[in-house]
Design an enzyme around this catalytic site. Structure first.
Site, mmCIF file in Angstrom:
data_model
loop_
_atom_site.group_PDB
_atom_site.id
_atom_site.type_symbol
_atom_site.label_atom_id
_atom_site.label_comp_id
_atom_site.label_asym_id
_atom_site.label_seq_id
_atom_site.Cartn_x
_atom_site.Cartn_y
_atom_site.Cartn_z
ATOM 1 N N TYR A 181 0.811 -1.225 0.000
ATOM 2 C CA TYR A 181 0.000 0.000 0.000
ATOM 3 C C TYR A 181 0.842 1.271 0.000
ATOM 4 O O TYR A 181 0.298 2.365 -0.041
ATOM 5 C CB TYR A 181 -0.905 0.033 1.233
ATOM 6 C CG TYR A 181 -2.169 -0.743 1.033
ATOM 7 C CD1 TYR A 181 -2.123 -2.113 0.832
ATOM 8 C CD2 TYR A 181 -3.402 -0.117 1.050
ATOM 9 C CE1 TYR A 181 -3.276 -2.844 0.648
ATOM 10 C CE2 TYR A 181 -4.556 -0.837 0.856
ATOM 11 C CZ TYR A 181 -4.487 -2.199 0.659
ATOM 12 O OH TYR A 181 -5.634 -2.901 0.473
ATOM 13 N N LYS B 7 2.612 -14.129 5.880
ATOM 14 C CA LYS B 7 2.838 -15.115 4.817
ATOM 15 C C LYS B 7 4.350 -15.299 4.686
ATOM 16 O O LYS B 7 4.936 -15.246 3.599
ATOM 17 C CB LYS B 7 2.194 -14.586 3.523
ATOM 18 C CG LYS B 7 2.144 -15.564 2.387
ATOM 19 C CD LYS B 7 1.167 -16.699 2.607
ATOM 20 C CE LYS B 7 1.306 -17.716 1.499
ATOM 21 N NZ LYS B 7 0.717 -19.015 1.804
ATOM 22 N N ASP C 293 -3.007 -17.731 4.922
ATOM 23 C CA ASP C 293 -4.060 -18.551 4.300
ATOM 24 C C ASP C 293 -4.690 -19.491 5.323
ATOM 25 O O ASP C 293 -5.909 -19.685 5.349
ATOM 26 C CB ASP C 293 -3.538 -19.311 3.074
ATOM 27 C CG ASP C 293 -2.134 -19.865 3.244
ATOM 28 O OD1 ASP C 293 -1.455 -19.451 4.203
ATOM 29 O OD2 ASP C 293 -1.714 -20.699 2.438
ATOM 30 N N ASP D 14 -6.268 -5.833 5.279
ATOM 31 C CA ASP D 14 -7.368 -5.326 4.461
ATOM 32 C C ASP D 14 -8.346 -6.458 4.148
ATOM 33 O O ASP D 14 -9.559 -6.351 4.353
ATOM 34 C CB ASP D 14 -6.785 -4.740 3.163
ATOM 35 C CG ASP D 14 -7.792 -3.884 2.424
ATOM 36 O OD1 ASP D 14 -8.863 -3.609 2.991
ATOM 37 O OD2 ASP D 14 -7.510 -3.495 1.281
#
Ligand code: NAP
Length: 401
Positions: free
Chosen positions: A147, A214, A268, A292
């Site tokens: 971002y 992640k 995930d 987000d």
């Protein structure tokens, strides 16, 4: 009188000035409804001992039409000066001026933590079998990650230049003509975000903070986020937190009384676990992009964005905001659900230490919805509900104080 922040502590006067941004589209409708609820909640909780003087500051379409600026400097100055502010949704101008007024507010005021509590209010329709088990607060890093806006369009000279540099200097071969985005994640920004999540858990007696990442794939960004998260926990909160690994290795799987468990989950897998075992998660700290996605997915688990409150919090100031957009097709119809802004106001009162007003709002909103008095969005999903306008919904909340 203004709120002051001294040595990291808020000093909130009983007669307090709070700036507000009304918002675009349906913003004025939900702001008027929410303001009524805020004023009556303060009156109910404290009588004449406490009150709010609301100060309008401009941004978005109203800012642009009045001053020529989507985000006037005076607005940013007023928020900095008053420490706490609240806002409705703002239009993102397409193809002109600023990329997003909301993102600009967060970046210019260095509001590094996007805080989104997600909990269930009965009988709001939910896709979950046991939505009451969803009760979490997400701390999303707000200033970096993908971002940061550092990106180059496919085929542009700049993209070719970066691609050449990566190939010639770094030995990294990109597909020809690729668009490129940069994902910066820093120790300082990670640590201040994770520290604020841990402080929230400690202050509110919550049992765990989960670092969502992640890092198995993106080792030096998301993996580093995980590592720096554990580091700040050990550096600053050693007597109040314990890692999940230590709970199993040293305490037979049972955390010592009063200690906050610090654990981490790969992004995930966490998406699965918040669906299958939501009650195992209390506070989640995460980089920007993961946060987000997760914030909206969790909001859906408890009935959607119309109900989800939010805040953007930094070291200098904090801005509380409705998490949905301007819903322009309903503008001026006194129709949409003001709950997101109302619950954001309850968060604001918590932040200010006006807990009684915050509790009164949450209790009364719940009574009103339980009673079946709701706006169109919930009425179309709850059988036998009484659909009321946005302003009437607010009046019913006030009646139920
Ligand atoms: P949106 O304004 O959130 O609206 C999408 C749909 O969500 C609405 O049509 C409505 O669904 C439902 N909805 C939104 N707010 C609601 C409320 N208070 N009560 C009940 N239902 C509500 O999203 P958008 O249409 O994508 O965005 C419109 C503008 O808002 C854009 O300029 C966008 O950039 C901006 N935006 C601002 C913020 C912010 O200020 N933080 C956040 C997101 C978007 P139904 O049509 O099904 O009734």
């Amino acid at each position: 009188m203004k709120i002051k922040k001294e040595d990291g502590q808020l000093n909130v006067p009983d007669q307090v000035d709070i700036p507000f941004i009304e918002g675009d589209g349906t913003g004025p409708d939900i702001w008027h409804a929410a303001r009524l609820v805020f004023d009556k909640a303060v009156d109910k909780a404290y009588g004449s001992d406490r009150s709010i003087a609301w100060i309008e500051v401009l941004a978005g379409e109203k800012g642009f039409n009045t001053t020529g600026a989507w985000l006037p400097e005076e607005t940013l100055d007023a928020i900095r000066e008053h420490v706490v502010a609240i806002k409705g949704p703002l239009t993102t101008p397409v193809g002109k001026g600023i990329r997003s007024v909301n993102v600009a507010i967060r970046q210019k005021l260095d509001l590094f933590a996007c805080v989104r509590p997600v909990s269930y209010i009965e009988p709001v329709p939910s896709p979950m079998k046991q939505p009451e088990k969803v009760d979490m607060v997400i701390f999303r890093e707000n200033t970096e990650d993908l971002y940061a806006g550092i990106e180059w369009q496919a085929g542009s000279d700049d993209a070719e230049k970066v691609s050449r540099f990566l190939k010639e200097e770094m030995g990294a071969d990109l597909p020809p003509g690729a668009g490129i985005g940069i994902k910066p994640i820093s120790a300082a920004n990670t640590k201040r975000l994770v520290a604020s999540a841990i402080v929230h858990a400690i202050d509110n007696g919550l049992s765990s903070v989960t670092l969502m990442h992640k890092g198995n794939i993106m080792k030096f960004t998301e993996g580093a986020f995980r590592q720096w998260g554990y580091e700040v926990a050990a550096e600053r909160f050693a007597d109040k937190v314990i890692t999940e690994a230590d709970v199993y290795e040293k305490h037979d799987g049972h955390p010592p009384e009063g200690m906050v468990v610090i654990k981490d989950r790969i992004a995930d897998m966490l998406f699965q676990q918040v669906l299958l075992r939501p009650d195992e998660f209390q506070v989640i700290a995460t980089p920007n992009l993961n946060g987000d996605y997760l914030s909206d997915a969790l909001a859906a688990q408890v009935g959607g964005l119309g109900m989800a409150p939010g805040a953007n919090i930094g070291d200098i100031c904090a801005v509380f905001e409705a998490t949905h957009g301007t819903a322009p097709k309903y503008a001026g119809q006194d129709k949409v659900n003001p709950s997101s802004l109302i619950l954001s106001g309850a968060m604001m009162f918590d932040f200010m230490g006006w807990k009684e007003a915050a509790e009164a709002i949450r209790r009364s909103l719940q009574i009103t919805i339980k009673d079946g008095t709701v706006t169109y969005d919930l009425a179309r999903q709850i059988s036998n509900a009484r659909e009321v306008k946005c302003s009437v919904f607010a009046e019913r909340i006030v009646d139920n104080f």
